[in-house]
Design a protein around this motif. Structure first.
Motif, PDB file in Angstrom:
ATOM      1  N   TRP A 104      52.251  31.102  40.460  1.00 38.58           N
ATOM      2  CA  TRP A 104      51.850  32.278  41.659  1.00 38.58           C
ATOM      3  C   TRP A 104      53.225  33.285  41.294  1.00 38.58           C
ATOM      4  O   TRP A 104      52.968  33.349  40.581  1.00 38.58           O
ATOM      5  CB  TRP A 104      53.577  31.224  42.170  1.00 38.58           C
ATOM      6  N   VAL A 105      51.560  33.700  42.500  1.00 44.12           N
ATOM      7  CA  VAL A 105      51.274  35.702  42.031  1.00 44.12           C
ATOM      8  C   VAL A 105      52.131  36.397  43.068  1.00 44.12           C
ATOM      9  O   VAL A 105      51.432  35.742  44.169  1.00 44.12           O
ATOM     10  CB  VAL A 105      50.371  36.202  41.364  1.00 44.12           C
ATOM     11  N   CYS A 106      52.973  36.979  42.868  1.00 46.44           N
ATOM     12  CA  CYS A 106      53.864  37.951  44.296  1.00 46.44           C
ATOM     13  C   CYS A 106      53.053  39.371  44.005  1.00 46.44           C
ATOM     14  O   CYS A 106      53.652  39.899  42.684  1.00 46.44           O
ATOM     15  CB  CYS A 106      55.223  37.822  44.138  1.00 46.44           C
ATOM     16  N   ARG A 107      52.859  39.825  44.797  1.00 45.47           N
ATOM     17  CA  ARG A 107      52.348  40.872  44.935  1.00 45.47           C
ATOM     18  C   ARG A 107      52.807  42.247  45.419  1.00 45.47           C
ATOM     19  O   ARG A 107      53.125  41.812  47.505  1.00 45.47           O
ATOM     20  CB  ARG A 107      50.859  41.535  44.677  1.00 45.47           C
ATOM     21  N   ARG A 108      53.742  43.145  44.782  1.00 48.69           N
ATOM     22  CA  ARG A 108      54.200  44.381  46.339  1.00 48.69           C
ATOM     23  C   ARG A 108      52.942  45.211  46.550  1.00 48.69           C
ATOM     24  O   ARG A 108      53.237  45.722  47.067  1.00 48.69           O
ATOM     25  CB  ARG A 108      55.807  45.115  46.090  1.00 48.69           C
ATOM     26  N   ILE A 109      52.558  45.145  45.087  1.00 52.49           N
ATOM     27  CA  ILE A 109      51.333  46.917  45.028  1.00 52.49           C
ATOM     28  C   ILE A 109      50.816  46.708  44.971  1.00 52.49           C
ATOM     29  O   ILE A 109      50.203  46.132  43.927  1.00 52.49           O
ATOM     30  CB  ILE A 109      52.290  47.966  44.687  1.00 52.49           C
ATOM     31  N   ALA A 110      49.403  47.120  45.685  1.00 45.79           N
ATOM     32  CA  ALA A 110      48.026  46.360  45.193  1.00 45.79           C
ATOM     33  C   ALA A 110      47.378  47.387  43.934  1.00 45.79           C
ATOM     34  O   ALA A 110      47.610  48.773  43.628  1.00 45.79           O
ATOM     35  CB  ALA A 110      47.373  47.285  46.322  1.00 45.79           C
ATOM     36  N   THR A 111      47.337  46.966  42.666  1.00 45.29           N
ATOM     37  CA  THR A 111      46.858  47.187  41.308  1.00 45.29           C
ATOM     38  C   THR A 111      45.919  45.988  40.651  1.00 45.29           C
ATOM     39  O   THR A 111      46.345  44.842  41.284  1.00 45.29           O
ATOM     40  CB  THR A 111      47.898  47.970  40.907  1.00 45.29           C
ATOM     41  N   GLY A 112      44.922  45.866  39.368  1.00 43.35           N
ATOM     42  CA  GLY A 112      44.961  44.854  39.232  1.00 43.35           C
ATOM     43  C   GLY A 112      43.967  44.542  39.437  1.00 43.35           C
ATOM     44  O   GLY A 112      43.072  44.667  40.261  1.00 43.35           O
ATOM     45  N   SER A 113      43.474  42.936  39.077  1.00 49.09           N
ATOM     46  CA  SER A 113      42.860  42.041  39.801  1.00 49.09           C
ATOM     47  C   SER A 113      42.582  41.868  41.319  1.00 49.09           C
ATOM     48  O   SER A 113      41.424  41.700  41.518  1.00 49.09           O
ATOM     49  CB  SER A 113      43.319  40.844  38.722  1.00 49.09           C
ATOM     50  N   PHE A 114      43.709  41.945  42.013  1.00 48.96           N
ATOM     51  CA  PHE A 114      43.718  42.116  43.576  1.00 48.96           C
ATOM     52  C   PHE A 114      42.187  43.378  44.292  1.00 48.96           C
ATOM     53  O   PHE A 114      41.809  43.431  44.526  1.00 48.96           O
ATOM     54  CB  PHE A 114      45.022  42.229  43.801  1.00 48.96           C
ATOM     55  N   LEU A 115      42.942  44.639  43.013  1.00 46.73           N
ATOM     56  CA  LEU A 115      42.129  45.120  43.666  1.00 46.73           C
ATOM     57  C   LEU A 115      39.854  45.352  43.627  1.00 46.73           C
ATOM     58  O   LEU A 115      39.359  45.686  44.370  1.00 46.73           O
ATOM     59  CB  LEU A 115      41.627  46.726  43.201  1.00 46.73           C
ATOM     60  N   LYS A 116      40.178  43.986  42.240  1.00 50.92           N
ATOM     61  CA  LYS A 116      38.454  44.031  42.344  1.00 50.92           C
ATOM     62  C   LYS A 116      37.558  42.844  42.945  1.00 50.92           C
ATOM     63  O   LYS A 116      37.205  42.751  43.234  1.00 50.92           O
ATOM     64  CB  LYS A 116      38.747  43.318  40.574  1.00 50.92           C
ATOM     65  N   ARG A 117      39.217  41.834  43.073  1.00 54.86           N
ATOM     66  CA  ARG A 117      38.610  40.633  44.538  1.00 54.86           C
ATOM     67  C   ARG A 117      38.382  41.379  45.445  1.00 54.86           C
ATOM     68  O   ARG A 117      37.823  40.544  46.483  1.00 54.86           O
ATOM     69  CB  ARG A 117      39.879  39.609  44.279  1.00 54.86           C
ATOM     70  N   CYS A 118      39.657  42.460  45.721  1.00 50.80           N
ATOM     71  CA  CYS A 118      39.444  42.929  47.204  1.00 50.80           C
ATOM     72  C   CYS A 118      38.829  44.507  47.411  1.00 50.80           C
ATOM     73  O   CYS A 118      39.991  45.170  47.486  1.00 50.80           O
ATOM     74  CB  CYS A 118      40.672  42.804  47.459  1.00 50.80           C
ATOM     75  N   PRO A 119      37.720  44.782  47.208  1.00 51.27           N
ATOM     76  CA  PRO A 119      37.153  46.122  47.372  1.00 51.27           C
ATOM     77  C   PRO A 119      37.442  46.512  48.710  1.00 51.27           C
ATOM     78  O   PRO A 119      37.450  46.517  49.315  1.00 51.27           O
ATOM     79  CB  PRO A 119      35.596  45.654  47.399  1.00 51.27           C
ATOM     80  N   GLY A 120      37.766  48.128  48.138  1.00 54.09           N
ATOM     81  CA  GLY A 120      38.325  48.320  50.176  1.00 54.09           C
ATOM     82  C   GLY A 120      39.794  48.812  49.672  1.00 54.09           C
ATOM     83  O   GLY A 120      40.188  49.738  50.776  1.00 54.09           O
TER      84      GLY A 120
END
Length: 421
Positions: A92-108
């Motif tokens: 379970w991954v919880c994110r407050r700030i967009a960085t890392g793999s999230f940016l690769k999966r969600c371009p823009g």
């Protein structure tokens, strides 16, 4: 307590059976550090002790807050005792700030985008396929049955809500060290003895991203190791220092920087039972509580002396006035102190409806509030202190979570009974 058979082994830890302690296991950390599903792995001397120290402190904080975890106690410098769980194969991954793999999966999406509410994602633990991301629907349709518990909608909802509460508690704690908790991953297991879903595995410096002062260039987590272009002794020493920095700071998360106090002032000794209920609830939130007897009608000078006694020692204080009949105690206190005042009158069955107006209708310029339940009065005081005390705030957050989970479980049991009928 002697460990026997090895039950399992991961990249950074080993799990051992404890034959003389039914339902418990020993979690032994290793000196290995890895990245990219062990595509990169190195030995880092002392990492086992650092990771165990970090995990033990984090789990103590969460457990003292009221979060249900597998952690029992620290066993040694490199191991801790935990409840034996059958692990749910989901991160379970919880994110407050967009960085890392999230940016690769969600371009823009730009780095630094702030998630409000928190972003929760799930990943199936499958090293061969690089831990693919799963949707909520995939997780439910997997029909996992672990430790005698089927993982359905109810269980997924509980884990989602618990993940967010854990993140918020740790986020608030790290703020006291001027450090931003960017994101984190956790795992749950089913307690083999109680058949209950609890936080399990470990939470150490491999589990999160930490940016001191919100500055990524100062990051102290395992991302520093992931980003190494070349693994040299000097580089590994820098990584180790970062892990040591976190292990030292995490101990401070267990300390309160703003200890507060509730002072219950009762108009009569006949109100002691009411006052003791407030005190008991305060203690449950980790708040000191003093109980005094004074009457603003019969001894206003003594009431003012007691008030001054607690105003003069520098301890943040909330006064709770317990007075029935004509409540002069709360209004008199509110008119003569800048500290918060809560009226909590013991309502009698005969004149309660009339007496309560002396607590509700205040002269102009007085800001005291009225709460009838002793437990609710203590909770309101805790919410005041929780604004500046992360430990009190954590207990409030965990209490809200546990209430929500209890209702969720009760509803699920009721549905199950209805379906059987």
């Amino acid at each position: 307590m002697t460990p026997a058979d090895k039950l399992s082994e991961g990249k950074t830890k080993e799990i051992y059976e404890l034959p003389d302690c039914q339902g418990l296991v020993l979690v032994q950390s290793k000196d290995q550090i890895t990245a990219g599903n062990a595509a990169r792995k190195d030995q880092m001397e002392g990492k086992a002790a650092i990771s165990n120290k970090t995990t033990s402190c984090v789990f103590k904080l969460l457990q003292e807050s009221g979060i249900k975890t597998a952690f029992i106690r620290q066993h040694s410098d490199t191991a801790f005792v935990a409840a034996h769980c059958e692990m749910i194969p989901i991160e379970w991954v919880c994110r407050r700030i967009a960085t890392g793999s999230f940016l690769k999966r969600c371009p823009g999406v730009k780095e630094g985008y702030r998630f409000t509410p928190l972003k929760v994602e799930t990943f199936f633990k499958d090293d061969a396929n690089n831990d693919p991301q799963w949707s909520e629907e995939q997780l439910i349709e997997a029909n996992f049955c672990l430790g005698g518990l089927k993982i359905g909608r109810c269980e997924v909802d509980i884990m989602t809500r618990t993940t967010m509460a854990i993140f918020e508690i740790l986020e608030r704690a790290w703020e006291t060290q001027d450090c931003t908790l960017v994101d984190m991953k956790i795992e749950f297991g089913v307690n083999k003895m109680t058949k209950e879903i609890i936080l399990a595995d470990v939470i150490d410096n491999d589990s999160w991203r930490l940016w001191p002062s919100g500055d990524r260039s100062q990051q102290k987590d395992k991302q520093v190791y992931r980003d190494l272009k070349e693994v040299t002794p000097e580089a590994m020493q820098m990584v180790k220092k970062n892990f040591e920095w976190v292990a030292e700071r995490v101990q401070l998360l267990l300390e309160s920087k703003n200890p507060g106090r509730v002072v219950v002032l009762m108009g009569s000794t006949s109100d002691i039972a009411h006052g003791e209920k407030i005190k008991k609830a305060c203690v449950g939130y980790g708040i000191r509580c003093a109980v005094r007897v004074t009457s603003a009608h019969k001894g206003p000078d003594e009431t003012m002396r007691i008030k001054a006694e607690y105003e003069g020692d520098g301890v943040p204080t909330v006064f709770i006035a317990v007075a029935g009949r004509s409540n002069g105690l709360g209004p008199v206190l509110a008119g003569n102190t800048a500290f918060p005042v809560i009226n909590c009158p013991p309502v009698s069955p005969d004149w309660g409806a009339q007496d309560i107006w002396s607590s509700l209708r205040m002269p102009s310029g007085l800001g005291c509030t009225t709460v009838l339940s002793p437990e609710a009065a203590a909770q309101f005081a805790a919410q005041i202190f929780g604004l500046n005390n992360h430990l009190v705030w954590a207990k409030l957050k965990a209490s809200m979570l546990n209430t929500w989970v209890a209702l969720k479980v009760a509803d699920q049991k009721l549905q199950d009974c209805t379906l059987v009928d």
